[in-house]
Design a protein around this motif. Structure first.
Motif, PDB file in Angstrom:
ATOM      1  N   ASP A   1       0.236   3.998  12.210  1.00 17.06           N
ATOM      2  CA  ASP A   1      -0.984   4.797  12.348  1.00 17.06           C
ATOM      3  C   ASP A   1      -2.111   4.262  11.466  1.00 17.06           C
ATOM      4  OD1 ASP A   1       0.111   6.466  14.212  1.00 17.06           O
ATOM      5  OD2 ASP A   1       0.617   8.064  12.793  1.00 17.06           O
ATOM      6  N   LYS A   2      -1.747   3.663  10.346  1.00 19.09           N
ATOM      7  CA  LYS A   2      -2.758   3.147   9.417  1.00 19.09           C
ATOM      8  C   LYS A   2      -3.344   1.814   9.882  1.00 19.09           C
ATOM      9  CE  LYS A   2      -0.656   5.257   5.305  1.00 19.09           C
ATOM     10  NZ  LYS A   2      -0.044   4.988   3.962  1.00 19.09           N
ATOM     11  N   VAL A   3      -2.532   0.980  10.489  1.00 19.78           N
ATOM     12  CA  VAL A   3      -2.991  -0.383  10.792  1.00 19.78           C
ATOM     13  C   VAL A   3      -3.463  -0.567  12.226  1.00 19.78           C
ATOM     14  CG1 VAL A   3      -1.379  -1.286   9.075  1.00 19.78           C
ATOM     15  CG2 VAL A   3      -0.751  -1.343  11.494  1.00 19.78           C
ATOM     16  N   HIS A   4      -3.135   0.353  13.116  1.00 18.53           N
ATOM     17  CA  HIS A   4      -3.417   0.156  14.540  1.00 18.53           C
ATOM     18  C   HIS A   4      -4.895  -0.141  14.802  1.00 18.53           C
ATOM     19  CE1 HIS A   4      -1.887   0.628  18.716  1.00 18.53           C
ATOM     20  NE2 HIS A   4      -3.147   0.905  18.964  1.00 18.53           N
ATOM     21  N   ASP A   5      -5.765   0.769  14.401  1.00 20.15           N
ATOM     22  CA  ASP A   5      -7.199   0.571  14.634  1.00 20.15           C
ATOM     23  C   ASP A   5      -7.731  -0.626  13.849  1.00 20.15           C
ATOM     24  OD1 ASP A   5      -7.297   2.658  16.367  1.00 20.15           O
ATOM     25  OD2 ASP A   5      -8.249   4.068  14.982  1.00 20.15           O
ATOM     26  N   ASP A   6      -7.173  -0.846  12.655  1.00 17.64           N
ATOM     27  CA  ASP A   6      -7.656  -1.942  11.810  1.00 17.64           C
ATOM     28  C   ASP A   6      -7.341  -3.310  12.418  1.00 17.64           C
ATOM     29  OD1 ASP A   6      -8.570  -0.035  10.107  1.00 17.64           O
ATOM     30  OD2 ASP A   6      -7.055  -0.340   8.561  1.00 17.64           O
ATOM     31  N   ILE A   7      -6.218  -3.422  13.103  1.00 12.74           N
ATOM     32  CA  ILE A   7      -5.897  -4.687  13.774  1.00 12.74           C
ATOM     33  C   ILE A   7      -6.901  -4.938  14.892  1.00 12.74           C
ATOM     34  CG2 ILE A   7      -4.209  -5.904  15.207  1.00 12.74           C
ATOM     35  CD1 ILE A   7      -2.002  -4.589  13.603  1.00 12.74           C
ATOM     36  N   TYR A   8      -7.188  -3.906  15.678  1.00 14.85           N
ATOM     37  CA  TYR A   8      -8.206  -4.043  16.724  1.00 14.85           C
ATOM     38  C   TYR A   8      -9.544  -4.478  16.129  1.00 14.85           C
ATOM     39  CZ  TYR A   8      -5.903  -2.065  20.888  1.00 14.85           C
ATOM     40  OH  TYR A   8      -5.111  -1.858  21.997  1.00 14.85           O
ATOM     41  N   THR A   9      -9.948  -3.832  15.034  1.00 14.09           N
ATOM     42  CA  THR A   9     -11.233  -4.145  14.402  1.00 14.09           C
ATOM     43  C   THR A   9     -11.248  -5.571  13.873  1.00 14.09           C
ATOM     44  OG1 THR A   9     -11.585  -1.832  13.775  1.00 14.09           O
ATOM     45  CG2 THR A   9     -12.820  -3.503  12.555  1.00 14.09           C
ATOM     46  N   ALA A  10     -10.154  -5.980  13.243  1.00 15.61           N
ATOM     47  CA  ALA A  10     -10.080  -7.341  12.698  1.00 15.61           C
ATOM     48  C   ALA A  10     -10.240  -8.380  13.797  1.00 15.61           C
ATOM     49  CB  ALA A  10      -8.757  -7.534  11.972  1.00 15.61           C
ATOM     50  N   ILE A  11      -9.615  -8.135  14.951  1.00 15.11           N
ATOM     51  CA  ILE A  11      -9.634  -9.112  16.035  1.00 15.11           C
ATOM     52  C   ILE A  11     -10.944  -9.085  16.813  1.00 15.11           C
ATOM     53  CG2 ILE A  11      -8.570  -9.753  18.245  1.00 15.11           C
ATOM     54  CD1 ILE A  11      -5.901  -8.743  17.080  1.00 15.11           C
ATOM     55  N   HIS A  12     -11.411  -7.898  17.164  1.00 13.58           N
ATOM     56  CA  HIS A  12     -12.532  -7.791  18.101  1.00 13.58           C
ATOM     57  C   HIS A  12     -13.893  -7.619  17.435  1.00 13.58           C
ATOM     58  CE1 HIS A  12      -9.872  -7.649  21.576  1.00 13.58           C
ATOM     59  NE2 HIS A  12      -9.075  -6.877  20.850  1.00 13.58           N
ATOM     60  N   VAL A  13     -13.902  -7.197  16.196  1.00 18.69           N
ATOM     61  CA  VAL A  13     -15.173  -7.030  15.486  1.00 18.69           C
ATOM     62  C   VAL A  13     -15.366  -8.126  14.446  1.00 18.69           C
ATOM     63  CG1 VAL A  13     -16.587  -5.508  14.059  1.00 18.69           C
ATOM     64  CG2 VAL A  13     -15.137  -4.536  15.862  1.00 18.69           C
ATOM     65  N   LYS A  14     -14.349  -8.335  13.618  1.00 21.87           N
ATOM     66  CA  LYS A  14     -14.438  -9.342  12.566  1.00 21.87           C
ATOM     67  C   LYS A  14     -14.068 -10.741  13.053  1.00 21.87           C
ATOM     68  CE  LYS A  14     -13.375  -5.957   8.963  1.00 21.87           C
ATOM     69  NZ  LYS A  14     -12.449  -5.591   7.845  1.00 21.87           N
ATOM     70  N   ARG A  15     -13.561 -10.831  14.281  1.00 25.02           N
ATOM     71  CA  ARG A  15     -13.218 -12.108  14.908  1.00 25.02           C
ATOM     72  C   ARG A  15     -12.121 -12.867  14.154  1.00 25.02           C
ATOM     73  NH1 ARG A  15     -14.826 -10.941  19.825  1.00 25.02           N
ATOM     74  NH2 ARG A  15     -17.030 -10.320  19.896  1.00 25.02           N
ATOM     75  N   GLU A  16     -11.210 -12.113  13.547  1.00 18.23           N
ATOM     76  CA  GLU A  16     -10.042 -12.727  12.936  1.00 18.23           C
ATOM     77  C   GLU A  16      -8.968 -12.889  14.012  1.00 18.23           C
ATOM     78  OE1 GLU A  16      -8.790 -10.454   9.571  1.00 18.23           O
ATOM     79  OE2 GLU A  16     -10.842 -10.152   8.856  1.00 18.23           O
ATOM     80  N   ARG A  17      -8.320 -14.014  14.074  1.00 16.43           N
ATOM     81  CA  ARG A  17      -7.375 -14.262  15.163  1.00 16.43           C
ATOM     82  C   ARG A  17      -6.056 -13.512  14.981  1.00 16.43           C
ATOM     83  NH1 ARG A  17      -7.438 -20.273  17.411  1.00 16.43           N
ATOM     84  NH2 ARG A  17      -6.714 -19.052  19.192  1.00 16.43           N
ATOM     85  N   LEU A  18      -5.548 -13.494  13.779  1.00 17.38           N
ATOM     86  CA  LEU A  18      -4.301 -12.780  13.488  1.00 17.38           C
ATOM     87  C   LEU A  18      -3.215 -13.079  14.517  1.00 17.38           C
ATOM     88  CD1 LEU A  18      -5.464  -9.195  12.393  1.00 17.38           C
ATOM     89  CD2 LEU A  18      -4.979 -11.181  10.968  1.00 17.38           C
ATOM     90  N   ASN A  19      -3.074 -14.336  14.869  1.00 13.05           N
ATOM     91  CA  ASN A  19      -2.102 -14.690  15.908  1.00 13.05           C
ATOM     92  C   ASN A  19      -0.941 -15.539  15.395  1.00 13.05           C
ATOM     93  OD1 ASN A  19      -3.545 -16.982  15.419  1.00 13.05           O
ATOM     94  ND2 ASN A  19      -4.004 -17.440  17.567  1.00 13.05           N
ATOM     95  N   THR A  20      -0.777 -15.588  14.060  1.00 17.03           N
ATOM     96  CA  THR A  20       0.359 -16.298  13.483  1.00 17.03           C
ATOM     97  C   THR A  20       1.090 -15.371  12.517  1.00 17.03           C
ATOM     98  OG1 THR A  20      -0.845 -17.160  11.560  1.00 17.03           O
ATOM     99  CG2 THR A  20      -0.913 -18.483  13.605  1.00 17.03           C
TER     100      THR A  20
END
Length: 209
Positions: free
Chosen positions: A107-126
């Motif tokens: 619940d804590k990280v769900h929205d933050d992962i979306y934000t990191a990928i789609h807003v901050k443009r972090e790939r987070l794919n490794t």
């Protein structure tokens, strides 16, 4: 953002009777040819098949969050996310979801992962980039790697993959209602109407119990 959520909640609270005559197989939802058994037959099961890297899933998320508030006190509806793996790049995100779930911080990280990928443009794919991300939530790199490569995560991945294939889901986001119906933006006529259809199907299933 608060105004958006308020508007979404009002939309989702429109009486279901106003939509009942409009929805049918192929118009609002698609019926699964071979229904898939749910975990708890006493409840109506709702699953959102998603991928953190999917822009459409990201845009649906505010609607999902608003709808979740409307069922927060409804113990007859069971909602869960179910990550899909339709490509090689999807696997790391699916495993990250289950790591967070096992550690009790989903619940804590769900929205933050979306934000990191789609807003901050972090790939987070490794695995390493996700380990660094999870460190922000007090998860050590050793613990993250241990869970990321654990039997528990692999088992959940396999179970989810089997269900998604049984559902016949071919894209994300797709909402699966009680193992019997598929709802997406195409069948529902847009994100803003998806959960009106879901609510209609929930009521339909409750009446059938």
């Amino acid at each position: 953002m608060k105004k958006l959520f308020s508007a979404l909640i009002l939309t989702l609270l429109i009486p279901l009777t106003s939509y009942a005559q409009d929805y049918s197989d192929g118009n609002g939802y698609t019926t699964i040819a071979n229904p898939v058994r749910t975990d708890d037959p006493s409840k109506v099961e709702v699953r959102e098949v998603f991928w953190f890297g999917c822009p459409h899933c990201y845009h649906l998320e505010p609607y999902t969050q608003a709808w979740k508030k409307t069922i927060a006190n409804n113990d007859k509806v069971d909602f869960n996310y179910m990550p899909a793996v339709f490509g090689r790049n999807w696997l790391a995100h699916a495993k990250a979801f289950y790591v967070a779930d096992l550690l009790g911080i989903e619940d804590k990280v769900h929205d933050d992962i979306y934000t990191a990928i789609h807003v901050k443009r972090e790939r987070l794919n490794t695995e390493d980039s996700l380990a660094a991300f999870f460190a922000n939530y007090g998860v050590s790199e050793d613990e993250f790697h241990k869970q990321f490569n654990s039997f528990a995560v692999e088992s959940r991945l396999n179970q989810a993959d089997a269900r998604i294939r049984a559902y016949g889901v071919r894209g994300t986001p797709t909402i699966v209602v009680n193992g019997k119906y598929l709802v997406d933006a195409s069948t529902a006529g847009g994100n803003e109407n998806i959960f009106n259809v879901v609510n209609y199907l929930i009521k339909k299933e409750e009446q059938n119990k």
